[in-house]
Scaffold this motif. Structure first.
Motif, short mmCIF file in Angstrom:
data_model
loop_
_atom_site.label_atom_id
_atom_site.label_comp_id
_atom_site.label_asym_id
_atom_site.label_seq_id
_atom_site.Cartn_x
_atom_site.Cartn_y
_atom_site.Cartn_z
N GLU A 169 22.84 -7.22 32.29
CA GLU A 169 21.96 -6.12 31.91
C GLU A 169 22.63 -4.78 32.17
N LEU A 173 23.19 -1.82 29.47
CA LEU A 173 22.67 -0.47 29.68
C LEU A 173 23.78 0.58 29.71
N ILE A 174 24.84 0.28 30.44
CA ILE A 174 25.94 1.25 30.56
C ILE A 174 26.62 1.47 29.22
N SER A 175 26.81 0.39 28.47
CA SER A 175 27.56 0.51 27.22
C SER A 175 26.75 1.11 26.08
N THR A 176 25.42 1.17 26.22
CA THR A 176 24.60 1.70 25.14
C THR A 176 23.80 2.94 25.51
N GLN A 177 23.58 3.18 26.83
CA GLN A 177 22.71 4.29 27.21
C GLN A 177 23.33 5.28 28.19
N SER A 178 24.54 5.01 28.67
CA SER A 178 25.19 5.94 29.59
C SER A 178 26.23 6.76 28.84
N ARG A 181 28.85 5.16 26.50
CA ARG A 181 28.60 4.71 25.13
C ARG A 181 29.53 5.41 24.14
N HIS A 182 29.97 6.62 24.47
CA HIS A 182 30.86 7.36 23.58
C HIS A 182 32.28 6.78 23.57
N ASP A 185 32.41 2.65 21.12
CA ASP A 185 31.80 2.72 19.80
C ASP A 185 32.36 1.70 18.82
#
Length: 301
Positions: A169, A173-178, A181-182, A185
């Motif tokens: 999880e 979370l880190i890869s999509t919301q922190s 995420r930039h 891609d």
């Protein structure tokens, strides 16, 4: 129209996001069906219709027993199947019957709980039972990768203790919301970067938060590419988990539930520690566990 399927019973694996059903004859799968009617999207009165929409053709005109495991037995599920406290066998002798409006016999497997440290599992206990049915007499630790990875100590056919890690999880979370995420891609994987990150996190787990931000800085200043960043993020999280779970895997027989990328990542992370883990087919373990639950129930009736 396909040939009519007439199962002896139906196995159901009902998680938060998916519903999977298997028409069974003994331990043999006659047919499979799946929908996205997981527990997370259903209200209390939605479970029976969701199940019938998937298996209706298998239970007409004569209902057959349905054995279900997973989040269907949670407090937010169809019926709450009480937790059993470890140490104990993975399966109880009796199952919890779900309330139905139609003449359906639906029974739900109980989850397991642990008092200290506090922990719970629901669905995994059936996979544990299936693993033990497929590997009788096996003692050791079963690693169960997923959104919430579990390390389960097994001895003499019982679950002795277990510990859950939110590594999967956290990765999501880190890869999509922190801010990372930039830097993530696109897809890709660098095996060397993963191995280096596992080693680093195991030797210095206290530096995890700093290493995570370093991934973003490396992308900005050095042009680190997504395959390296993605593999490093995974390696840092799994490495920190392995450092904390050392009492579970050190000097133990290890089996990993799964045959996919995540399971193989755990296998590769353990190899430099001198641990050669075997991979286990998740569906086979789940069905073997549900079959054991069905046989236990049938023997009591």
């Amino acid at each position: 129209m396909g040939e009519r399927v007439t199962p002896d019973w139906i196995a159901v694996d009902w998680g938060t996001t998916n519903l999977r059903a298997y028409a069974m004859q003994g331990a043999t799968v006659l047919a499979r069906a799946q929908s996205d009617d997981g527990m997370g999207k259903l209200s209390a009165d939605g479970f029976e219709p969701a199940l019938l929409a998937l298996i209706g053709a298998w239970v007409e005109p004569d209902p057959v027993p349905v054995i279900a495991c997973g989040m269907v037995g949670s407090r937010q599920g169809w019926v709450e199947a009480p937790y059993r406290t470890v140490p104990c066998t993975p399966l109880a002798e009796t199952l919890t019957r779900a309330p139905t409006a139609r003449p359906l016999d639906v029974r739900v497997v109980s989850g397991l709980s642990q008092a200290n440290p506090a922990d719970v599992m629901r669905g995994e206990e059936t996979q544990v039972a299936g693993f033990l049915a497929l590997n009788p007499g096996w003692d050791g630790v079963l690693c169960m990768p997923g959104t919430h990875t579990k390390w389960v100590h097994l001895s003499a056919g019982e679950v002795v203790s277990f510990q859950t890690f939110m590594s999967g999880e956290l990765f999501a979370l880190i890869s999509t919301q922190s801010v990372l995420r930039h830097s993530l891609d696109s897809e890709g994987w660098d095996a060397d970067a993963f191995a280096d990150a596992v080693s680093n996190a195991m030797s210095r787990p206290e530096a995890l938060a700093a290493r995570l931000f370093g991934l973003r800085a490396g992308n900005l200043l050095q042009g680190t590419q997504t395959p390296v960043t993605r593999a490093t993020l995974s390696g840092l999280l799994i490495g920190a988990e392995l450092a904390a779970a050392r009492p579970y895997w050190l000097g133990q027989n290890i089996a990993i539930l799964g045959l996919g990328d995540q399971a193989r990542a755990y296998k590769e992370a353990l190899r430099p520690q001198g641990v050669e883990a075997m991979l286990v087919d998740t569906e086979k373990a789940t069905l073997a566990g549900l079959t054991a639950a069905y046989r236990n129930t049938k023997a009591l009736t």
